[in-house]
Design a protein around this motif. Structure first.
Motif, PDB file in Angstrom:
ATOM      1  N   ARG A 143      -2.194  -9.910  -8.910  1.00  0.00           N
ATOM      2  CA  ARG A 143      -0.885 -10.071  -8.259  1.00  0.00           C
ATOM      3  C   ARG A 143      -0.908  -9.495  -6.844  1.00  0.00           C
ATOM      4  O   ARG A 143      -0.431 -10.123  -5.887  1.00  0.00           O
ATOM      5  N   ALA A 144      -1.501  -8.303  -6.711  1.00  0.00           N
ATOM      6  CA  ALA A 144      -1.577  -7.651  -5.402  1.00  0.00           C
ATOM      7  C   ALA A 144      -2.452  -8.448  -4.437  1.00  0.00           C
ATOM      8  O   ALA A 144      -2.191  -8.480  -3.224  1.00  0.00           O
ATOM      9  N   THR A 145      -3.492  -9.091  -4.959  1.00  0.00           N
ATOM     10  CA  THR A 145      -4.363  -9.922  -4.130  1.00  0.00           C
ATOM     11  C   THR A 145      -3.564 -11.051  -3.484  1.00  0.00           C
ATOM     12  O   THR A 145      -3.637 -11.275  -2.266  1.00  0.00           O
ATOM     13  N   TYR A 146      -2.805 -11.754  -4.297  1.00  0.00           N
ATOM     14  CA  TYR A 146      -1.990 -12.846  -3.750  1.00  0.00           C
ATOM     15  C   TYR A 146      -0.955 -12.329  -2.754  1.00  0.00           C
ATOM     16  O   TYR A 146      -0.737 -12.928  -1.697  1.00  0.00           O
ATOM     17  N   GLN A 171      -8.135  -2.630   4.325  1.00  0.00           N
ATOM     18  CA  GLN A 171      -6.698  -2.815   4.086  1.00  0.00           C
ATOM     19  C   GLN A 171      -6.443  -3.444   2.719  1.00  0.00           C
ATOM     20  O   GLN A 171      -5.538  -3.032   1.979  1.00  0.00           O
ATOM     21  N   TYR A 172      -7.270  -4.432   2.363  1.00  0.00           N
ATOM     22  CA  TYR A 172      -7.096  -5.152   1.099  1.00  0.00           C
ATOM     23  C   TYR A 172      -7.347  -4.236  -0.101  1.00  0.00           C
ATOM     24  O   TYR A 172      -6.519  -4.157  -1.019  1.00  0.00           O
ATOM     25  N   VAL A 173      -8.471  -3.539  -0.110  1.00  0.00           N
ATOM     26  CA  VAL A 173      -8.799  -2.674  -1.246  1.00  0.00           C
ATOM     27  C   VAL A 173      -7.790  -1.531  -1.362  1.00  0.00           C
ATOM     28  O   VAL A 173      -7.343  -1.190  -2.469  1.00  0.00           O
ATOM     29  N   VAL A 181      -7.828   6.573  -2.159  1.00  0.00           N
ATOM     30  CA  VAL A 181      -8.348   5.288  -1.679  1.00  0.00           C
ATOM     31  C   VAL A 181      -7.379   4.680  -0.663  1.00  0.00           C
ATOM     32  O   VAL A 181      -6.563   3.810  -0.966  1.00  0.00           O
ATOM     33  N   VAL A 182      -7.451   5.201   0.542  1.00  0.00           N
ATOM     34  CA  VAL A 182      -6.658   4.715   1.669  1.00  0.00           C
ATOM     35  C   VAL A 182      -7.592   4.654   2.876  1.00  0.00           C
ATOM     36  O   VAL A 182      -8.329   5.611   3.143  1.00  0.00           O
ATOM     37  N   GLY A 183      -7.579   3.516   3.599  1.00  0.00           N
ATOM     38  CA  GLY A 183      -8.453   3.374   4.754  1.00  0.00           C
ATOM     39  C   GLY A 183      -8.105   4.360   5.856  1.00  0.00           C
ATOM     40  O   GLY A 183      -7.012   4.926   5.866  1.00  0.00           O
ATOM     41  N   PRO A 184      -9.007   4.606   6.813  1.00  0.00           N
ATOM     42  CA  PRO A 184     -10.323   3.973   6.931  1.00  0.00           C
ATOM     43  C   PRO A 184     -11.338   4.551   5.945  1.00  0.00           C
ATOM     44  O   PRO A 184     -11.209   5.695   5.523  1.00  0.00           O
TER      45      PRO A 184
END
Length: 429
Positions: free
Chosen positions: A138-141, A240-242, A270-273
């Motif tokens: 769901r998050a991917t979409y 950003q996606y992950v 788990v937050v970029g960078p």
């Protein structure tokens, strides 16, 4: 009022009816506790002998595991319950009584559970894994739709391979040879030249005779491809996606993560960078830490795990040797023996979850790669056309859904991450 377990919070202190199965039960002389599940969640139904008819209490005492029923009762708020609610049962209507359900609350061996995967899916743990998998999808979409990507579906049957035909499933396509897709990437490049930013989400197949805890024969890949995007921008999109996916699971699957016993503190980081290390530095690090590996060799699971243990977030390993990567990856302009690529390695020993690169956009160089890899220019004529007519810098990546589910859930083996896993020794059920 007919409702589902996930929605009972709307009906506190009201009587509702739920269609459910008996996951488990226990009883004493005057009270029975029914563990109910309906697909949306789990709830305990409490049946008090003094408050129901003799028939209802007798049914509650005798009903068997995985029997289906309509349960009527009053929704009570209960802070001790995992869902925050329980049901004070007033009525039971048996739909079907199950006899000798094979998966009992005792310990079972893995092979037995895999033989009964169609039933094992009903367990609370497997339910939680599938809910986390669904949230990642769901998050991917949501992520790609909100960032201007168009969903494109590449073919599953192909006449050629993205990375050579060594590990592909071969079939006959009428009077031609065909293969089950191991990646939709080449087709996604064509789609990016038409639509700018695209992504696919579909099944892929690898005929690798591998039995590791990270490998499946059939798995699902998310493959974005982006025109006018270079290597650096590609890495930023992956971060950003992950990050978005993991934070979405933390927000929407707290109950499931609790069922799985997952240490959410690790996921919260788990937050970029994300940190980056070049292949050169990775080789040096491994050699200094007792691993026998030479420059030019690919990394195995122990190598990836050793590197990942130095970081508390996913880590990018960049600039691999051209000789061990796919033919379509663009060489570093400053150094022809390495390519503009990266693998994202998940923390906690879960290995590579993303492989990506900037693609070759020069037609002559791509033709040279065809010759080096013994690829038929006739077969890939359409792929060359993408460089012949308006070639642009472009990049993309592929994320393996099942490895990501394993990491986010903290599972030991990818076989639990997909409803019906296809393994080297398993095509049933």
């Amino acid at each position: 009022m007919k409702t589902t377990i996930s929605q009972v919070g709307k009906y506190t202190d009201q009587e509702v009816t739920i269609g459910a199965w008996i996951a488990n039960k226990r009883s004493s002389g005057k009270i029975a506790f029914l563990q109910l599940r309906d697909g949306t969640g789990f709830i305990q139904g409490v049946v008090v002998k003094a408050e129901v008819s003799e028939e209802v209490f007798a049914t509650a005492k005798s009903i068997t595991q995985e029997s289906s029923l309509f349960v009527t009762g009053v929704v009570r708020s209960d802070e001790r319950a995992p869902s925050g609610y329980e049901l004070t049962v007033t009525g039971i209507e048996v739909i079907h009584e199950a006899v000798d359900y094979p998966i009992t609350p005792k310990e079972h061996g893995t092979e037995f559970l895999m033989d009964n995967r169609h039933l094992w899916l009903r367990s609370k743990r497997q339910h939680a894994v599938m809910k986390v998998r669904n949230e990642l999808i769901r998050a991917t979409y949501e992520f790609f739709n909100e960032n201007g990507f168009v969903k494109v579906d590449p073919p599953i049957l192909t006449g050629s391979s993205a990375e050579g035909t060594t590990n592909l499933f071969h079939t006959k396509y009428f009077d031609e040879d065909a293969y089950l897709s191991q990646s939709g990437q080449l087709y996604m490049e064509a789609a990016a030249m038409a639509l700018g930013k695209v992504f696919s989400f579909g099944p892929t197949f690898r005929a690798e005779k591998s039995k590791t805890r990270r490998h499946l024969i059939e798995f699902w890949m998310i493959e974005p491809e982006m025109a006018f995007v270079d290597h650096e921008e590609n890495l930023q999109v992956q971060e950003q996606y992950v990050s978005f996916m993991v934070q979405s699971v933390l927000k929407n699957c707290q109950l499931e993560l609790k069922v799985l016993g997952r240490d959410t503190a690790k996921l919260e980081q788990v937050v970029g960078p994300f940190p980056r290390i070049t292949y050169d530095d990775a080789i040096k690090f491994l050699q200094e830490n007792g691993h026998e590996i030479e420059w030019g060799e690919d990394f195995g699971a122990p190598h990836e795990t050793a590197i990942a243990q130095s970081f508390d977030k996913p880590v990018f390993i960049t600039h691999y040797p051209a000789a061990i990567k796919a033919f379509y990856m663009k060489p570093d302009p400053n150094r022809a023996d390495v390519v503009l690529c990266a693998d994202m390695i998940a923390p906690e020993g879960y290995g590579e979850i993303i492989g990506g690169s900037q693609r070759i956009d020069d037609m002559e160089l791509l033709q040279e790669r065809f010759q080096e890899h013994n690829l038929s220019e006739e077969t890939y004529k359409w792929y060359l056309d993408l460089r012949r007519y308006g070639s642009v810098p472009h990049s993309g990546f592929g994320l393996g859904l099942e490895r990501t589910v394993a990491w986010v859930c903290g599972l030991d083996h990818v076989r639990e991450t997909i409803p019906f896993p296809r393994l080297l020794n398993r095509l049933y059920p």
